[in-house]
Design an enzyme around this catalytic site. Structure first.
Site, PDB file in Angstrom:
ATOM      1  N   HIS A  45       0.813  -1.222   0.000  1.00 43.85           N
ATOM      2  CA  HIS A  45       0.000   0.000   0.000  1.00 43.85           C
ATOM      3  C   HIS A  45       0.845   1.269   0.000  1.00 43.85           C
ATOM      4  O   HIS A  45       1.897   1.350   0.617  1.00 43.85           O
ATOM      5  CB  HIS A  45      -0.949   0.007   1.203  1.00 43.85           C
ATOM      6  CG  HIS A  45      -0.254  -0.105   2.530  1.00 43.85           C
ATOM      7  ND1 HIS A  45       0.215   0.986   3.220  1.00 43.85           N
ATOM      8  CD2 HIS A  45       0.045  -1.181   3.279  1.00 43.85           C
ATOM      9  CE1 HIS A  45       0.766   0.586   4.350  1.00 43.85           C
ATOM     10  NE2 HIS A  45       0.677  -0.731   4.418  1.00 43.85           N
ATOM     11  N   ASP A  46       0.381   2.245  -0.751  1.00 38.03           N
ATOM     12  CA  ASP A  46       0.950   3.592  -0.804  1.00 38.03           C
ATOM     13  C   ASP A  46       2.327   3.653  -1.438  1.00 38.03           C
ATOM     14  O   ASP A  46       3.049   4.644  -1.268  1.00 38.03           O
ATOM     15  CB  ASP A  46       0.982   4.226   0.599  1.00 38.03           C
ATOM     16  CG  ASP A  46      -0.388   4.237   1.251  1.00 38.03           C
ATOM     17  OD1 ASP A  46      -1.244   5.025   0.802  1.00 38.03           O
ATOM     18  OD2 ASP A  46      -0.622   3.457   2.186  1.00 38.03           O
ATOM     19  N   GLY A 100       5.244  -1.137   2.394  1.00 36.58           N
ATOM     20  CA  GLY A 100       4.403   0.033   2.241  1.00 36.58           C
ATOM     21  C   GLY A 100       5.169   1.336   2.193  1.00 36.58           C
ATOM     22  O   GLY A 100       6.266   1.462   2.737  1.00 36.58           O
TER      23      GLY A 100
END
Length: 267
Positions: A124-125, A142
């Site tokens: 994520h991100d 992440g």
């Protein structure tokens, strides 16, 4: 002439998904309601594309990929975060790209013209630029940032929040706990700087003067036993005395401006 569907009859495409009529979808692929796919993209068999995922044009997505699943983050509570993939990317088999999380920018982003080999994970991100190459089993935790023209060797593992500057390169099985400045080649567990990516720069059209400037920056950062601030002062002098290096020095200085004191750079 009757319209010929490019979606295989065994694929399951939610009626709310937005696919250009030129998108092809292979057998047994599942596409969720919040997915958007632009013209010319091909999706192979046995893929799952879900979440708030937007995919640009002329991508080639091979079989057995999972794109847009929720982040592997216990704090995630169903927020409508995103996965955004640009144009002309090649995504080989068994890759996993997660959506973003509300704790950061709420989106995972992949730019244009990237070559992503099998079993790559983007948590994520993560934000990936353009024209990168990720070899098999490169794994990004992440919040990782990867700039343009980066090459990650096979089985490279990147710790969360690490940044990798433009034109950098890692050797196979590198383990990154610290930021990698632009142009740097690194290797090891943990990774250490070995040289600069001179051959890659030549292939991208860097002339002798710019190559010499990158060599001078490498010498200041890694060879002359200078502190980081002393090395940066020498780079500033380089840009003044050799104006043809100014853009490359500016990119290096901008990257170093944002290095976390806790994480530092590969040494």
């Amino acid at each position: 002439m009757a319209h010929v569907s490019l979606i295989h009859p065994t694929a399951i495409v939610d009626p709310a998904a937005e696919l250009d009529s030129s998108v092809s979808v292979g057998p047994y692929t599942v596409i969720g309601p919040h997915v958007k796919i632009a013209a010319g993209t091909t999706v192979g068999p046995h893929c799952v594309i879900e979440g708030h995922t937007t995919i640009g044009s002329d991508n080639r997505i091979f079989q057995f990929n999972s794109l847009g699943a929720i982040p592997q983050d216990k704090k995630y509570a169903g927020e409508p975060c995103e996965l955004i993939i640009g144009d002309r990317n090649t995504i080989r088999e068994f890759c996993t790209f997660n959506i973003g999380s509300p704790g950061d920018i709420a989106k995972t982003v992949v730019g244009n013209d990237n070559w992503i080999m099998a079993y790559v994970h983007l948590a994520h991100d993560c934000v990936v630029g353009n024209n990168t190459i990720f070899a098999n089993n490169a794994q990004l935790a992440g919040h990782v940032r990867v700039d343009d023209w980066v090459i990650l060797g096979g089985f490279t593992v990147v710790h969360q929040f690490v940044r990798i500057g433009a034109h950098a390169m890692t050797a196979m099985c590198s383990l990154l706990f610290a930021d990698v400045p632009p142009y740097v080649m690194c290797q090891g567990q943990p990774a250490a700087a070995r040289s600069m990516n001179f051959e890659g720069l030549r292939r991208r059209g860097f002339g002798p003067e710019r190559i010499a400037g990158v060599k001078a920056m490498h010498k200041a950062l890694y060879r002359d036993d200078l502190t980081l601030e002393q090395a940066r002062s020498r780079m500033t002098e380089l840009a003044t005395s050799q104006p043809e290096t100014a853009a490359d020095v500016a990119m290096m200085q901008s990257f170093l401006d944002n290095v976390s004191p806790q994480r530092g750079i590969v040494r």
